[in-house]
Write an enzyme that holds these catalytic residues in place. Structure first.
Site, PDB file in Angstrom:
ATOM      1  NE  ARG A   1      -8.733   7.178  34.854  1.00  0.00           N
ATOM      2  CZ  ARG A   1      -9.947   6.942  34.485  1.00  0.00           C
ATOM      3  NH1 ARG A   1     -10.462   5.755  34.642  1.00  0.00           N
ATOM      4  NH2 ARG A   1     -10.667   7.898  33.943  1.00  0.00           N
ATOM      5  CB  CYS A  18       4.451  14.815  33.177  1.00  0.00           C
ATOM      6  SG  CYS A  18       4.857  16.484  32.672  1.00  0.00           S
TER       7      CYS A  18
END
Length: 63
Positions: A1, A18
């Site tokens: 987040r 990622c």
């Protein structure tokens, strides 16, 4: 987040693969690609990334 919020607030896009995002404390975290966190760990190892706590610092006083 937090990473998503930072990227969304930045006018210049940052590209971070990622598999390079780690969990708190330098832990591997999750990975949704085939092989899961094992694949993530292998990819990081190929890039020379060391997981876990940093090595202890050696103090040299130059004597």
């Amino acid at each position: 987040r937090e990473t998503g919020a930072a990227l969304g607030a930045n006018p210049v896009p940052l590209v971070i693969p990622c598999h390079r995002i780690l969990a708190a404390g330098g832990k591997i975290g999750g990975f949704s690609a085939p092989g899961g966190s094992t694949t993530k760990e292998k990819m990081l190892a190929m890039e020379g990334v060391r997981l876990g706590p940093p090595p202890s610092a050696q103090v040299s006083f130059g004597f």
